[in-house]
Design an enzyme around this catalytic site. Structure first.
Site, mmCIF file in Angstrom:
data_model
loop_
_atom_site.group_PDB
_atom_site.id
_atom_site.type_symbol
_atom_site.label_atom_id
_atom_site.label_comp_id
_atom_site.label_asym_id
_atom_site.label_seq_id
_atom_site.Cartn_x
_atom_site.Cartn_y
_atom_site.Cartn_z
ATOM 1 N N ASP A 235 0.848 -1.190 0.000
ATOM 2 C CA ASP A 235 0.000 0.000 0.000
ATOM 3 C C ASP A 235 0.886 1.244 0.000
ATOM 4 O O ASP A 235 2.018 1.213 0.479
ATOM 5 C CB ASP A 235 -0.902 -0.023 1.246
ATOM 6 N N LEU B 106 10.649 -20.669 -4.418
ATOM 7 C CA LEU B 106 9.571 -19.847 -3.852
ATOM 8 C C LEU B 106 8.265 -20.015 -4.640
ATOM 9 O O LEU B 106 8.280 -20.074 -5.871
ATOM 10 C CB LEU B 106 10.011 -18.374 -3.932
ATOM 11 N N HIS C 166 2.287 3.398 -9.076
ATOM 12 C CA HIS C 166 2.033 1.980 -9.361
ATOM 13 C C HIS C 166 3.182 1.376 -10.165
ATOM 14 O O HIS C 166 3.556 0.228 -9.966
ATOM 15 C CB HIS C 166 0.718 1.814 -10.126
ATOM 16 N N SER D 168 -7.667 -5.431 -5.415
ATOM 17 C CA SER D 168 -8.766 -5.985 -4.623
ATOM 18 C C SER D 168 -10.081 -5.920 -5.391
ATOM 19 O O SER D 168 -10.208 -5.183 -6.373
ATOM 20 C CB SER D 168 -8.904 -5.218 -3.297
HETATM 21 C C1 IPE Z 1 -5.557 -2.802 -0.366
HETATM 22 O O1 IPE Z 1 -5.158 -1.492 -0.505
HETATM 23 C C2 IPE Z 1 -5.615 -3.473 -1.717
HETATM 24 C C3 IPE Z 1 -4.319 -3.710 -2.356
HETATM 25 C C4 IPE Z 1 -3.170 -3.501 -1.797
HETATM 26 C C5 IPE Z 1 -4.370 -4.259 -3.684
HETATM 27 P P1 IPE Z 1 -6.221 -0.310 -0.630
HETATM 28 O O2 IPE Z 1 -5.439 0.934 -0.735
HETATM 29 O O3 IPE Z 1 -7.173 -0.596 -1.738
HETATM 30 O O4 IPE Z 1 -6.997 -0.411 0.749
HETATM 31 P P2 IPE Z 1 -7.853 0.692 1.519
HETATM 32 O O5 IPE Z 1 -8.809 1.274 0.539
HETATM 33 O O6 IPE Z 1 -6.881 1.707 2.015
HETATM 34 O O7 IPE Z 1 -8.499 -0.056 2.641
HETATM 35 C C1 IPE Z 2 -1.550 0.200 -3.404
HETATM 36 O O1 IPE Z 2 -1.323 1.563 -3.430
HETATM 37 C C2 IPE Z 2 -1.774 -0.382 -4.797
HETATM 38 C C3 IPE Z 2 -3.163 -0.793 -5.071
HETATM 39 C C4 IPE Z 2 -4.139 -0.803 -4.220
HETATM 40 C C5 IPE Z 2 -3.446 -1.244 -6.424
HETATM 41 P P1 IPE Z 2 -2.519 2.625 -3.403
HETATM 42 O O2 IPE Z 2 -2.894 2.953 -4.800
HETATM 43 O O3 IPE Z 2 -3.626 2.130 -2.556
HETATM 44 O O4 IPE Z 2 -1.807 3.850 -2.727
HETATM 45 P P2 IPE Z 2 -2.415 4.891 -1.707
HETATM 46 O O5 IPE Z 2 -3.019 4.098 -0.579
HETATM 47 O O6 IPE Z 2 -3.444 5.681 -2.440
HETATM 48 O O7 IPE Z 2 -1.252 5.712 -1.265
HETATM 49 MG MG MG Z 3 -4.088 2.350 -0.607
#
Ligand code: IPE
Ligand code: IPE
Ligand code: MG
Length: 244
Positions: free
Chosen positions: A18, A129, A35, A63
């Site tokens: 995240d 792995l 990303h 997700s």
């Molecule tokens: C969780 O991260 C999903 C992934 C890492 C793919 P999100 O950024 O989507 O989660 P929330 O919205 O902060 O709970």
């Molecule tokens: C995690 O990073 C990647 C995915 C959920 C696909 P985020 O895109 O959720 O990054 P933040 O949480 O907005 O910083």
């Molecule tokens: Mg996020």
């Protein structure tokens, strides 16, 4: 680097990667650049985990709720996914890594589904792995899909091969065999980057007794040192599994 000699290496590490968006924002860049960097970090983490002797690495890539993001962001993630599937095949072959995907792949475009199938098929024989990517994955969705298949089997299988015995009771093991993670051990260590203290619908069944480690590090900045810090912490935990 931490000294890992004499430390227990967790057999299965699960990661909620995240903070890609925040990483980009801090640099005045579009979220998609975060990303892109995040994908590079995934590649590096696979190599590090293989080197450290971790057996299973499961990362949350997309997700079931991430479809709610803008069409632009979802589209960019799909493009990155296409690109990195090809690179991952190469990395998996070089590092003896077996790749598996969990989540409901049916929602993706046909070429992505084919790419996923190909990655799994071509790395099936690798013995190092096991790298698991959760895409269009949600813990609740996984459980509901498992129950759906269980009910179908109940209707279609002869009584003796159905997981439902005469009493209509099934064991936790029988149920777990219907999950996407069938055959895999539960995670020993869950790492969440970027400081958020929630599960966001990740591996709800499997994380029942997993040790949780949260770091403020944003995912694109995650590296070997960060992973080692988590492993050191893991070694300081007392896993009790309900026992006193
Ligand atoms: C969780 O991260 C999903 C992934 C890492 C793919 P999100 O950024 O989507 O989660 P929330 O919205 O902060 O709970
Ligand atoms: C995690 O990073 C990647 C995915 C959920 C696909 P985020 O895109 O959720 O990054 P933040 O949480 O907005 O910083
Ligand atoms: Mg996020």
């Amino acid at each position: 680097m931490a000294d890992l000699t004499n430390l227990v290496i967790p057999r299965h590490v699960a990661i909620i990667l995240d903070g890609n968006g925040r990483w980009a924002k801090r640099r005045g860049l579009p979220r998609t650049m975060g990303h892109r960097e995040g994908c590079k970090t995934v590649e590096k983490t696979v190599e590090i985990a293989a080197r450290l002797g971790i057996d299973y690495l499961t990362v949350y890539g997309f997700s079931t709720e991430n479809w709610k993001r803008s069409a632009e962001e979802v589209g960019a993630l799909m493009q990155l996914f296409r690109y990195y599937m090809v690179r991952l095949l190469k990395i998996a072959k070089e590092n003896n890594v077996q790749v598996k995907m969990i989540g409901d792949r049916r929602r993706f475009d046909q070429d992505i589904i084919e790419g996923i199938n190909r990655l799994e098929e071509e790395t099936r024989g690798n013995t190092g792995l096991t790298f698991v990517i959760a895409v269009n994955y949600g813990g609740r969705d996984e459980i509901v899909r498992a129950v759906t298949r269980l009910l179908q089997d109940q209707e279609n299988l002869p009584e003796r091969s159905s997981p439902w015995s005469g009493e209509r009771r099934i064991t936790e093991e029988q149920f777990a065999a219907y999950l996407d993670t069938a055959g895999m051990p539960d995670p020993d260590l869950l790492i969440r980057t970027s400081g958020e203290l929630r599960l966001s619908n990740y591996l709800l069944w499997q994380l029942a007794y997993t040790e949780i480690y949260v770091t403020d590090c944003l995912w694109p900045d995650f590296n070997q040192e960060e992973l080692e810090k988590a492993i050191v912490q893991y070694n300081n935990r007392e896993r009790r599994f309900g026992k006193a």
